[in-house]
Design a protein around this motif. Structure first.
Motif, PDB file in Angstrom:
ATOM      1  N   GLY A 136       0.808  -1.218   0.000  1.00  0.00           N
ATOM      2  CA  GLY A 136       0.000   0.000   0.000  1.00  0.00           C
ATOM      3  C   GLY A 136       0.839   1.265   0.000  1.00  0.00           C
ATOM      4  O   GLY A 136       2.060   1.227  -0.160  1.00  0.00           O
ATOM      5  N   VAL A 137       0.155   2.388   0.189  1.00  0.00           N
ATOM      6  CA  VAL A 137       0.805   3.702   0.131  1.00  0.00           C
ATOM      7  C   VAL A 137       0.215   4.632   1.189  1.00  0.00           C
ATOM      8  O   VAL A 137      -0.793   4.324   1.815  1.00  0.00           O
ATOM      9  CB  VAL A 137       0.618   4.350  -1.259  1.00  0.00           C
ATOM     10  N   SER A 138       0.833   5.774   1.320  1.00  0.00           N
ATOM     11  CA  SER A 138       0.250   6.850   2.118  1.00  0.00           C
ATOM     12  C   SER A 138      -0.973   7.349   1.363  1.00  0.00           C
ATOM     13  O   SER A 138      -0.914   7.550   0.152  1.00  0.00           O
ATOM     14  CB  SER A 138       1.254   7.993   2.284  1.00  0.00           C
ATOM     15  N   ASN A 139      -2.085   7.543   2.041  1.00  0.00           N
ATOM     16  CA  ASN A 139      -3.288   8.026   1.365  1.00  0.00           C
ATOM     17  C   ASN A 139      -3.194   9.506   1.006  1.00  0.00           C
ATOM     18  O   ASN A 139      -3.943   9.979   0.170  1.00  0.00           O
ATOM     19  CB  ASN A 139      -4.538   7.790   2.228  1.00  0.00           C
ATOM     20  N   SER A 140      -2.260  10.249   1.621  1.00  0.00           N
ATOM     21  CA  SER A 140      -2.196  11.683   1.356  1.00  0.00           C
ATOM     22  C   SER A 140      -1.132  12.078   0.336  1.00  0.00           C
ATOM     23  O   SER A 140      -1.270  13.108  -0.312  1.00  0.00           O
ATOM     24  CB  SER A 140      -1.966  12.454   2.657  1.00  0.00           C
ATOM     25  N   THR A 141      -0.085  11.266   0.182  1.00  0.00           N
ATOM     26  CA  THR A 141       0.981  11.652  -0.745  1.00  0.00           C
ATOM     27  C   THR A 141       1.635  10.437  -1.394  1.00  0.00           C
ATOM     28  O   THR A 141       1.896   9.445  -0.721  1.00  0.00           O
ATOM     29  CB  THR A 141       2.072  12.490  -0.046  1.00  0.00           C
TER      30      THR A 141
ATOM     31  N   TYR B  40       4.609  10.529  -2.323  1.00  0.00           N
ATOM     32  CA  TYR B  40       6.040  10.705  -2.072  1.00  0.00           C
ATOM     33  C   TYR B  40       6.443  10.531  -0.615  1.00  0.00           C
ATOM     34  O   TYR B  40       7.509  10.967  -0.216  1.00  0.00           O
ATOM     35  CB  TYR B  40       6.479  12.094  -2.552  1.00  0.00           C
ATOM     36  N   HIS B  41       5.625   9.880   0.171  1.00  0.00           N
ATOM     37  CA  HIS B  41       5.991   9.676   1.571  1.00  0.00           C
ATOM     38  C   HIS B  41       7.298   8.883   1.614  1.00  0.00           C
ATOM     39  O   HIS B  41       7.425   7.858   0.934  1.00  0.00           O
ATOM     40  CB  HIS B  41       4.887   8.931   2.318  1.00  0.00           C
ATOM     41  N   PRO B  42       8.284   9.322   2.399  1.00  0.00           N
ATOM     42  CA  PRO B  42       9.581   8.645   2.400  1.00  0.00           C
ATOM     43  C   PRO B  42       9.555   7.234   2.983  1.00  0.00           C
ATOM     44  O   PRO B  42      10.439   6.432   2.695  1.00  0.00           O
ATOM     45  CB  PRO B  42      10.466   9.565   3.256  1.00  0.00           C
ATOM     46  N   ASP B  43       8.546   6.919   3.770  1.00  0.00           N
ATOM     47  CA  ASP B  43       8.432   5.587   4.377  1.00  0.00           C
ATOM     48  C   ASP B  43       6.947   5.247   4.444  1.00  0.00           C
ATOM     49  O   ASP B  43       6.350   5.200   5.511  1.00  0.00           O
ATOM     50  CB  ASP B  43       9.065   5.602   5.776  1.00  0.00           C
ATOM     51  N   HIS B  44       6.355   5.029   3.272  1.00  0.00           N
ATOM     52  CA  HIS B  44       4.888   4.912   3.187  1.00  0.00           C
ATOM     53  C   HIS B  44       4.294   3.845   4.103  1.00  0.00           C
ATOM     54  O   HIS B  44       3.208   4.023   4.614  1.00  0.00           O
ATOM     55  CB  HIS B  44       4.433   4.716   1.740  1.00  0.00           C
TER      56      HIS B  44
ATOM     57  N   ASP C 140      -1.190   7.528   7.611  1.00  0.00           N
ATOM     58  CA  ASP C 140      -2.366   7.235   6.793  1.00  0.00           C
ATOM     59  C   ASP C 140      -2.098   6.117   5.783  1.00  0.00           C
ATOM     60  O   ASP C 140      -2.722   6.061   4.728  1.00  0.00           O
ATOM     61  CB  ASP C 140      -2.852   8.493   6.092  1.00  0.00           C
ATOM     62  N   TYR C 141      -1.161   5.210   6.134  1.00  0.00           N
ATOM     63  CA  TYR C 141      -0.867   4.062   5.273  1.00  0.00           C
ATOM     64  C   TYR C 141      -2.158   3.295   5.015  1.00  0.00           C
ATOM     65  O   TYR C 141      -2.948   3.041   5.918  1.00  0.00           O
ATOM     66  CB  TYR C 141       0.157   3.143   5.940  1.00  0.00           C
ATOM     67  N   THR C 142      -2.361   2.941   3.758  1.00  0.00           N
ATOM     68  CA  THR C 142      -3.561   2.185   3.425  1.00  0.00           C
ATOM     69  C   THR C 142      -3.263   1.129   2.374  1.00  0.00           C
ATOM     70  O   THR C 142      -2.425   1.324   1.500  1.00  0.00           O
ATOM     71  CB  THR C 142      -4.695   3.124   2.941  1.00  0.00           C
ATOM     72  N   GLU C 143      -3.951   0.027   2.501  1.00  0.00           N
ATOM     73  CA  GLU C 143      -3.931  -1.052   1.522  1.00  0.00           C
ATOM     74  C   GLU C 143      -5.368  -1.277   1.116  1.00  0.00           C
ATOM     75  O   GLU C 143      -6.279  -1.158   1.938  1.00  0.00           O
ATOM     76  CB  GLU C 143      -3.395  -2.341   2.134  1.00  0.00           C
TER      77      GLU C 143
ATOM     78  N   ARG D 261     -12.600  10.980   2.117  1.00  0.00           N
ATOM     79  CA  ARG D 261     -11.143  10.828   2.037  1.00  0.00           C
ATOM     80  C   ARG D 261     -10.675   9.733   2.992  1.00  0.00           C
ATOM     81  O   ARG D 261      -9.481   9.514   3.148  1.00  0.00           O
ATOM     82  CB  ARG D 261     -10.460  12.149   2.367  1.00  0.00           C
ATOM     83  N   ASP D 262     -11.610   9.044   3.588  1.00  0.00           N
ATOM     84  CA  ASP D 262     -11.312   8.025   4.582  1.00  0.00           C
ATOM     85  C   ASP D 262     -11.290   6.639   3.941  1.00  0.00           C
ATOM     86  O   ASP D 262     -12.332   6.118   3.548  1.00  0.00           O
ATOM     87  CB  ASP D 262     -12.343   8.070   5.700  1.00  0.00           C
ATOM     88  N   PRO D 263     -10.115   6.003   3.846  1.00  0.00           N
ATOM     89  CA  PRO D 263     -10.039   4.678   3.256  1.00  0.00           C
ATOM     90  C   PRO D 263     -10.811   3.612   4.031  1.00  0.00           C
ATOM     91  O   PRO D 263     -11.094   2.547   3.493  1.00  0.00           O
ATOM     92  CB  PRO D 263      -8.544   4.340   3.263  1.00  0.00           C
ATOM     93  N   LYS D 264     -11.161   3.915   5.254  1.00  0.00           N
ATOM     94  CA  LYS D 264     -11.909   2.948   6.069  1.00  0.00           C
ATOM     95  C   LYS D 264     -13.410   3.219   6.039  1.00  0.00           C
ATOM     96  O   LYS D 264     -14.163   2.631   6.809  1.00  0.00           O
ATOM     97  CB  LYS D 264     -11.375   2.983   7.502  1.00  0.00           C
ATOM     98  N   SER D 265     -13.849   4.075   5.141  1.00  0.00           N
ATOM     99  CA  SER D 265     -15.264   4.459   5.086  1.00  0.00           C
ATOM    100  C   SER D 265     -16.165   3.341   4.572  1.00  0.00           C
ATOM    101  O   SER D 265     -17.372   3.408   4.713  1.00  0.00           O
ATOM    102  CB  SER D 265     -15.443   5.703   4.209  1.00  0.00           C
ATOM    103  N   GLY D 266     -15.586   2.334   3.958  1.00  0.00           N
ATOM    104  CA  GLY D 266     -16.386   1.221   3.461  1.00  0.00           C
ATOM    105  C   GLY D 266     -16.859   1.407   2.037  1.00  0.00           C
ATOM    106  O   GLY D 266     -17.613   0.596   1.519  1.00  0.00           O
ATOM    107  N   GLY D 267     -16.430   2.446   1.393  1.00  0.00           N
ATOM    108  CA  GLY D 267     -16.831   2.699   0.009  1.00  0.00           C
ATOM    109  C   GLY D 267     -15.747   3.476  -0.705  1.00  0.00           C
ATOM    110  O   GLY D 267     -14.600   3.526  -0.254  1.00  0.00           O
ATOM    111  N   PRO D 268     -16.107   4.109  -1.815  1.00  0.00           N
ATOM    112  CA  PRO D 268     -15.124   4.903  -2.551  1.00  0.00           C
ATOM    113  C   PRO D 268     -14.540   6.008  -1.674  1.00  0.00           C
ATOM    114  O   PRO D 268     -15.215   6.539  -0.796  1.00  0.00           O
ATOM    115  CB  PRO D 268     -15.941   5.499  -3.701  1.00  0.00           C
ATOM    116  N   TYR D 269     -13.281   6.316  -1.928  1.00  0.00           N
ATOM    117  CA  TYR D 269     -12.613   7.383  -1.192  1.00  0.00           C
ATOM    118  C   TYR D 269     -11.566   8.038  -2.085  1.00  0.00           C
ATOM    119  O   TYR D 269     -11.115   7.452  -3.068  1.00  0.00           O
ATOM    120  CB  TYR D 269     -11.982   6.867   0.102  1.00  0.00           C
TER     121      TYR D 269
END
Length: 172
Positions: free
Chosen positions: A110-115, A117-121, A126-129, A148-156
Motif C-alpha cells: 500500500g501507500v500513504s493516502n495523502s501523498t 512521495y511519503h519517504p516511508d509509506h 495514513d498508510y492504506t492497503e 477521504r477516509d479509506p476505512k469508510s467502506g466505500g469509494p474514497y
C-alpha cells in the motif's frame, strides 16, 4: 565478517530469484489486474518499462505497480499520463476521466493516502492497503463530497491535496 558476506550473498540470490521470474508469469499477473475484455488486448510493460507484449486497445497493464511489489495494474491512456507525472513529480491536471484496474489489490504494498512521495509509506500515519479496486481520475471539482477516509467502506479519495488526486473504488 562471515555474517556480512552471508548477507551480501543472500541479497544476490534474492535478486536472482526476483529477476528469474519468467516473461509469461509477468504477463499473466499483469493481465489479472483487469477484466479479460480489457487485458487480453492490452500492451504489457514490465516494471522497468520494457515491452513484454504489444497490445491493440490503448490499455497498458503492468505486473507490478512498483518494481517487485507484485501488485498488477491496468491503465487507460489518461491514467498512464498521470503515472508518468507522478514518477517525474510533474504537474498533472485531469481534464477528463481516467480508469485503472487493480483487481488483485495492493495488499502488502500500500501507500500513504495523502501523498505518493511519503519517504516511508508503510509507516505513514495514513498508510492504506486496498483489496481489489478500480481507480478513477476526474477533474478535481468532481471530488467534492467523496470521502477521504479509506476505512469508510466505500469509494474514497487518495492523494486528494496533490495534482494526482483520484477516487479509489473497492470492488469486493
Amino acid at each position: 565478517m562471515k555474517i556480512s558476506k552471508l548477507f551480501i550473498l543472500s541479497l544476490f540470490f534474492v535478486h536472482l530469484g526476483v529477476n528469474a521470474e519468467s516473461r509469461d508469469i509477468k504477463i499473466q499477473r499483469a493481465m489479472a489486474a483487469a477484466p479479460a475484455a480489457i487485458s487480453q488486448n492490452a500492451t504489457i510493460v514490465d516494471s522497468d518499462g520494457s515491452l513484454l507484449q504489444k497490445g491493440t486497445n490503448g490499455w497498458t497493464c503492468m505486473p507490478d505497480t512498483m518494481p517487485g511489489d507484485k501488485a498488477p495494474m491496468c491503465n487507460d491512456a489518461v491514467w498512464m499520463k498521470m503515472m508518468k507525472a507522478v514518477a517525474t513529480k510533474a504537474e498533472f491536471t485531469a481534464t477528463g476521466i481516467g480508469i485503472s484496474y487493480m483487481l488483485k489489490g495492493d495488499i502488502g504494498s500500500g501507500v500513504s493516502n495523502s501523498t505518493p512521495y511519503h519517504p516511508d509509506h508503510k509507516n505513514a500515519h495514513d498508510y492504506t492497503e486496498t483489496g481489489p479496486h478500480m481507480m478513477i481520475i476526474v477533474p478535481k471539482s468532481m471530488l467534492e463530497g467523496v470521502s477521504r477516509d479509506p476505512k469508510s467502506g466505500g469509494p474514497y479519495v487518495m492523494w486528494g491535496d496533490t495534482p494526482y488526486a483520484h477516487i479509489m473504488v473497492p470492488v469486493e
